[in-house]
Every structure is written in C-alpha cells, then in structure tokens.
Enzyme design. Structure first.
Site, PDB file in Angstrom:
ATOM      1  CB  THR A  36      -0.986   0.035   1.195  1.00  0.00           C
ATOM      2  OG1 THR A  36      -0.252  -0.052   2.412  1.00  0.00           O
ATOM      3  CG2 THR A  36      -1.987  -1.100   1.112  1.00  0.00           C
ATOM      4  CB  SER A  75      -0.268  -2.112   9.214  1.00  0.00           C
ATOM      5  OG  SER A  75      -1.547  -2.737   9.162  1.00  0.00           O
ATOM      6  CE  LYS A  91       2.300 -14.616   6.760  1.00  0.00           C
ATOM      7  NZ  LYS A  91       2.440 -15.367   5.487  1.00  0.00           N
ATOM      8  CG  ASN A  99       9.870 -10.986  12.132  1.00  0.00           C
ATOM      9  OD1 ASN A  99      10.224 -11.925  12.845  1.00  0.00           O
ATOM     10  ND2 ASN A  99       9.219 -11.161  11.001  1.00  0.00           N
ATOM     11  N   GLY A 102      12.133  -8.080  17.929  1.00  0.00           N
ATOM     12  CA  GLY A 102      13.354  -8.880  18.049  1.00  0.00           C
ATOM     13  C   GLY A 102      14.562  -8.099  17.549  1.00  0.00           C
ATOM     14  CB  ALA A 114       2.018   2.839  14.025  1.00  0.00           C
ATOM     15  CE1 TYR A 145      -4.552  -1.409  10.660  1.00  0.00           C
ATOM     16  CE2 TYR A 145      -6.446  -0.457  11.783  1.00  0.00           C
ATOM     17  CZ  TYR A 145      -5.155  -0.340  11.295  1.00  0.00           C
ATOM     18  OH  TYR A 145      -4.483   0.850  11.433  1.00  0.00           O
ATOM     19  CE  LYS A 149      -1.803  -1.408  13.096  1.00  0.00           C
ATOM     20  NZ  LYS A 149      -0.417  -0.959  12.906  1.00  0.00           N
ATOM     21  NE  ARG A 186      -6.989   5.564   5.222  1.00  0.00           N
ATOM     22  CZ  ARG A 186      -5.780   5.498   5.793  1.00  0.00           C
ATOM     23  NH1 ARG A 186      -5.666   5.406   7.099  1.00  0.00           N
ATOM     24  NH2 ARG A 186      -4.689   5.503   5.048  1.00  0.00           N
TER      25      ARG A 186
HETATM   26  N1  UDP Z   1     -17.120   6.611   4.833  1.00  0.00           N
HETATM   27  C1  UDP Z   1     -18.118   7.084   4.019  1.00  0.00           C
HETATM   28  N2  UDP Z   1     -17.889   7.157   2.675  1.00  0.00           N
HETATM   29  C2  UDP Z   1     -16.698   6.812   2.112  1.00  0.00           C
HETATM   30  C3  UDP Z   1     -15.672   6.330   2.943  1.00  0.00           C
HETATM   31  C4  UDP Z   1     -15.909   6.246   4.303  1.00  0.00           C
HETATM   32  O1  UDP Z   1     -19.225   7.424   4.491  1.00  0.00           O
HETATM   33  O2  UDP Z   1     -16.579   6.936   0.871  1.00  0.00           O
HETATM   34  C5  UDP Z   1     -17.373   6.523   6.287  1.00  0.00           C
HETATM   35  C6  UDP Z   1     -17.119   5.156   6.894  1.00  0.00           C
HETATM   36  O3  UDP Z   1     -18.261   4.342   6.806  1.00  0.00           O
HETATM   37  C7  UDP Z   1     -16.772   5.529   8.324  1.00  0.00           C
HETATM   38  C8  UDP Z   1     -16.131   6.895   8.197  1.00  0.00           C
HETATM   39  O4  UDP Z   1     -16.496   7.398   6.921  1.00  0.00           O
HETATM   40  O5  UDP Z   1     -17.948   5.642   9.083  1.00  0.00           O
HETATM   41  C9  UDP Z   1     -14.607   6.851   8.273  1.00  0.00           C
HETATM   42  O6  UDP Z   1     -14.188   5.850   7.415  1.00  0.00           O
HETATM   43  P1  UDP Z   1     -12.673   5.621   7.023  1.00  0.00           P
HETATM   44  O7  UDP Z   1     -12.649   4.535   5.999  1.00  0.00           O
HETATM   45  O8  UDP Z   1     -12.073   6.927   6.669  1.00  0.00           O
HETATM   46  O9  UDP Z   1     -11.953   5.141   8.340  1.00  0.00           O
HETATM   47  P2  UDP Z   1     -12.395   4.355   9.677  1.00  0.00           P
HETATM   48  O10 UDP Z   1     -12.530   5.433  10.679  1.00  0.00           O
HETATM   49  O11 UDP Z   1     -13.713   3.661   9.458  1.00  0.00           O
HETATM   50  O12 UDP Z   1     -11.291   3.433   9.898  1.00  0.00           O
END
Ligand code: UDP
Length: 314
Positions: A36, A75, A91, A99, A102, A114, A145, A149, A186
């Site tokens: 990523t 990640s 993983k 790792n 270590g 993080a 995830y 974490k 996101r």
């Molecule tokens: N979200 C949304 N539309 C998008 C992408 C995300 O409404 O196109 C919403 C998602 O459902 C969540 C919030 O925005 O409630 C934040 O999502 P993001 O993927 O940024 O990160 P998260 O906080 O969920 O890890």
C-alpha cells in the site's frame, strides 16, 4: 547522530516520519514492501542519510549496523485495504511486530508501535480514553486489523516487561493529509476525489456516524514527543474535534466548491458509530495537542489531490 528504522516508511504516515526525522538529523532506514506504500512518497528525499529497503517485515528483518530506534508503521490501514489483504494485515501486525521487536532487542534500540483507535472497536465509552479495553468483533471483516493491532500492543508490552525493552505504543486516530492515496478508500480521500472529479460523494449509512480527524503534521509531532518520552503505556494521539461523516462530506463540498451531490450507500459491517480521542494524557505528559485547523488541513490536502489528479489514471 541517531540511526532509525521505519517500517512502512513509504506509506502515508511512515513517509512523513522519514521527513521529520531526517530534519531532526537522524539517519533513516526506510523499509516497505510497497503493497500500500509507494516510492512516490519518498521520491523527493535526496539525503545521503536515507536508504530504502524493499522488504516484507512479516519475514525475518535484517539490518546491518547499529539502530537507536525501530518504528513499526508497516500495515495496510484503510478498511478497503485490509479487507483486500486480510492475511498480510494479520501477519504484519503479529509476525511483523514480533520481528521488529526482536530486531530492536538485538540492536538495543527503543521501539515504537503504530497502534490504532480500532483497538477500541465500536466503542461503548465515549470519548475513548486509554484505560478503555474496547469492543471489538474478532471474527468480523475488520477483526484482521483490530486484532492484529491488539496483539501488537500485547507483544510490545511483553517485550517491555520480560526483556526490559524501551517500548512506546501510540494509538493513532483518523488522520489525513498529503500522500494519502487518491483511491485509498477512506472518507477524506474518497470525498475529495469525488468532489474534484464531479462524482457523487458516497456517504455510507445515514452519515450520522462520527469521526475526529487529525492533520498529519500534528500527528507526527505528537508521536515524536511520545518517542522521546519515558512513557510505556498506550497513548492516544488524534484530534478531538468530532463531527458526523455527513458534516465532513458537506465541508468537502464547500472547500472544493464542487457541485457534486451526496448519495447514501450501505454502511460497512462493524463500522464504529462514534470515535473521538480523549487526549488529556498526551496533553499532560507530552505537552502536545493538535494545532492545525480542519479548513487549513483540508486546503493543503486538496492542493495535493489536485496535483495528483493531473497524472492519475483510474
Ligand atoms: N465513509 C463514508 N464514505 C466513504 C468512505 C468512508 O461514508 O466513501 C465513512 C465510513 O463508513 C466511516 C467513516 O467514513 O464511518 C470513516 O471511514 P474511514 O474509511 O475513513 O476510516 P475508519 O474510521 O472507518 O477506519
């Protein structure tokens, strides 16, 4: 001069940390398997104190020479990424953290993991303070995830308690800024992309779920202060200014001047309903709090996205 390894150093946060530490005079070894992350994020770095190593840290990590700090940022971090790469996500959070620990132990380096606000899951306590143990579905799609974490935090504390390793745990809340991928998935990158190209903004659910967004420069400063501190317990770093996702979509329409519309599409499984960091601990012990206004941070991020869009092929 300190010598520092940053795993995930070609990612969004990792690459900003590379810049920050080079400015502080560190020598930086940046490691990334680029699933990523992207070389574009580090292409501007010309320093001879910087090296890049392509490596998957879920496999044994070898670094020649001394290290003073090991920062484990590697990640996938966007829900669509860890849904697409569930096993690498598990993983890198488990084997990768083992790792990296270590290696830190062998080099007698300080270690920072993080971690994430996702350790709180869909929280039943609001705002979330560090003493809250969370409400995570281990077998849901986000579990890969969240549980990786949570394991990473557990093994980090075990290395601290059993081996006396100097460890830090930062719980990172939603962060945005330049170098997020355009199709990162996101909320802020999606909305910015959609607004800039004239597509509908896809708000999931009814958009009443909340998040609290921190600008990347504020976050990096907070993490650096934690790294320099004597603290070993988890510390929340994020911006406590909370808003609904619908509000965020509206702000982005305003900031971009876009004529796009908002459409409502199904809410992903286990999407947390609320999220806001309690940062009292960081304020008190790190003398840190975020400074960048959302309007300023969005402007800088928008400029970055506009420039990227010129060379972007969907
Ligand atoms: N979200 C949304 N539309 C998008 C992408 C995300 O409404 O196109 C919403 C998602 O459902 C969540 C919030 O925005 O409630 C934040 O999502 P993001 O993927 O940024 O990160 P998260 O906080 O969920 O890890």
């Amino acid at each position: 001069m300190p010598r520092t390894l940053i795993t995930g150093g070609a990612g969004f946060l990792g690459s900003h940390f590379c810049d920050y530490l080079l400015n502080k005079g560190h020598e930086v070894v940046c490691m990334d398997n680029l699933i990523t992350g992207s070389l574009e994020n580090i292409a501007h770095i010309k320093s001879n104190k910087f090296t890049f190593v392509k490596h998957n840290v879920a496999m044994h990590i070898k670094v020649d020479g001394p290290l003073d700090y090991v920062l484990h940022f590697a990640s996938p971090a966007s829900p669509i990424d860890y849904l697409e790469h569930p096993i690498p996500t598990l993983k890198v959070g488990s084997l990768g953290t083992h790792n990296a620990l270590g290696l830190a132990e062998a080099k007698r380096a300080a270690f920072l993991i993080a971690s994430t606000s996702e350790v709180y899951g869909d929280p039943l306590i609001h705002p979330q303070e560090e003493s809250y143990w969370g409400n995570v579905n281990p077998v849901g799609p986000r579990g890969v995830y969240d549980e990786a974490k949570r394991f990473a935090e557990a093994i980090t504390m075990a290395y601290h308690r059993e081996h006396g390793l100097d460890t830090k745990i930062v719980r990172i809340f939603n962060t945005y800024g330049p170098r997020m991928r355009i199709r990162d998935g996101r909320a802020i990158p999606n909305f910015l992309y959609q607004a800039l190209v004239g597509e509908d903004l896809t708000v999931y659910g009814d958009g009443s779920q909340t998040r609290s967004f921190c600008y990347v420069a504020d976050l990096i400063e907070g993490i650096f202060r934690l790294l320099m501190s004597p603290l070993h317990q988890p510390v929340n770093i994020g911006n406590p200014k909370e808003m609904t996702i619908r509000e965020m979509a509206e702000k982005i329409l305003q900031a971009t001047g876009s004529k796009s519309k908002i459409v409502y599409t199904p809410l992903p499984v286990d999407d947390p309903k609320v999220r806001q960091p309690n940062i009292d601990f960081a304020k008190k012990h790190l003398d840190w709090e975020p400074k960048v206004e959302l309007s300023d941070g969005l402007k800088t991020t928008m400029e970055y996205f506009k420039a990227k869009l010129n060379s972007f092929k969907p």
